[in-house]
Motif scaffolding. Structure first.
Motif, short mmCIF file in Angstrom:
data_model
loop_
_atom_site.label_atom_id
_atom_site.label_comp_id
_atom_site.label_asym_id
_atom_site.label_seq_id
_atom_site.Cartn_x
_atom_site.Cartn_y
_atom_site.Cartn_z
N UNK A 1 -10.44 -2.04 -4.45
CA UNK A 1 -10.53 -0.74 -5.09
C UNK A 1 -9.48 0.18 -4.51
N UNK A 2 -9.40 1.41 -5.03
CA UNK A 2 -8.37 2.34 -4.60
C UNK A 2 -8.69 3.00 -3.26
N UNK A 3 -9.92 2.85 -2.80
CA UNK A 3 -10.26 3.38 -1.50
C UNK A 3 -10.89 4.76 -1.56
N UNK A 4 -11.55 5.12 -0.44
CA UNK A 4 -12.20 6.39 -0.32
C UNK A 4 -12.02 6.89 1.10
N UNK A 5 -11.62 8.15 1.24
CA UNK A 5 -11.40 8.72 2.56
C UNK A 5 -12.69 9.36 3.07
N UNK A 6 -13.18 8.89 4.20
CA UNK A 6 -14.39 9.43 4.81
C UNK A 6 -14.02 10.31 6.00
N UNK B 1 0.85 -1.18 0.00
CA UNK B 1 0.00 0.00 0.00
C UNK B 1 0.89 1.23 0.00
N UNK B 2 0.87 1.94 -1.10
CA UNK B 2 1.62 3.19 -1.21
C UNK B 2 0.78 4.31 -0.61
N UNK C 1 -4.71 -1.15 -1.98
CA UNK C 1 -3.83 -2.30 -1.80
C UNK C 1 -3.60 -2.99 -3.14
N UNK C 2 -2.36 -3.19 -3.46
CA UNK C 2 -2.01 -3.90 -4.69
C UNK C 2 -1.46 -5.28 -4.34
N UNK D 1 -13.75 2.47 -7.20
CA UNK D 1 -14.34 3.41 -6.25
C UNK D 1 -14.07 4.79 -6.83
N UNK D 2 -15.09 5.42 -7.35
CA UNK D 2 -14.90 6.64 -8.14
C UNK D 2 -14.81 7.90 -7.29
#
Lengths: 110, 116
Positions: B107-112, A37-38, A43-44, B6-7
């Motif tokens: 997914x790339x994630x989302x900050x809440x 995780x950069x 997460x890759x 995750x857009x």
């Protein structure tokens, strides 16, 4: 019940050095995964294993190697560390329907 | 290959209000699992909720519920009565069931952010 244990928690490596990140689980899970995780990213997947003796590449395997000689252990080997490998590394284990993550290893390559 | 999108990179919500986090995925499989994970500043990955694709009923865990639309390949997370402790990164994840689909893809994630 320790769950998933990762060691070390922090490490600084010099360019060109090698090291092994350790991951051990005590839940008898067949599936184990290594992620990086950069900062600010998701997460890759680096490598994963579906059981002892079976491993496969994930999305970003270059520069890494793994082995799975036992159900419990899934070490990740970094050969010839590069600055691009600076990241937080997570190990996870589980069954099809749920996964437990280790607390991560923060690796810095300088 | 399966992908998870995750857009929305960031969202904010007022304490005690409701917020919905969106996630879409792409797969050719008919049976799979979907997950929402939470990552607070401690960095620990915490499973929030899980949905089995073969179940039509949406999963619910206390203040957390999902809206699973299989045909649309959509998997949104609703957080009701938001609390300060809900502030974190949230990741949507997919896991196939068939042999050769054992990857757990995020997914790339989302900050809440939760505002008091």
């Amino acid at each position: 019940n320790a769950g998933v244990t990762q060691t070390p928690k922090f490490r600084i490596l010099k360019i060109g050095q090698s090291m092994t990140l350790q991951c051990t689980q005590d839940m008898n899970h067949n599936y184990m995964y290594w992620y990086r995780q950069d900062p600010g990213m998701g997460l890759k997947l680096i490598y994963y294993s579906v059981g002892a003796g079976i491993t496969d590449k994930g999305e970003v395997p270059n520069g890494y190697n793994v082995s799975r000689s036992t159900t419990e252990d899934f070490p990740l080997r970094l050969e010839l560390a590069a600055p691009s490998q600076t990241s937080v590394y997570f190990c996870a284990s589980g069954l099809v329907y749920g996964y437990t993550f280790g607390s991560g290893t923060r690796l810095t390559v300088v | 290959a399966q992908t998870v999108t995750q857009s929305q990179p960031e969202m904010s919500v007022q304490e005690a209000e409701t917020v919905t986090l969106s996630c879409t995925y792409d797969t050719s499989e008919s049976d799979y699992y979907l997950f929402w994970y939470k990552q607070p500043p401690s960095r620990q990955m915490i499973l929030v909720i899980r949905q089995e694709a073969y179940k039509q009923q949406n999963a619910t865990e206390n203040r957390f519920s999902v809206n699973f639309q299989k045909a649309a390949k959509s998997f949104s997370l609703k957080i009701s009565d938001s609390q300060l402790g809900d502030a974190a990164m949230y990741f949507c994840a997919y896991r196939g069931i068939q042999g050769g689909s054992e990857k757990l893809v995020f997914g790339k994630g989302m900050k809440l952010t939760v505002n008091p």
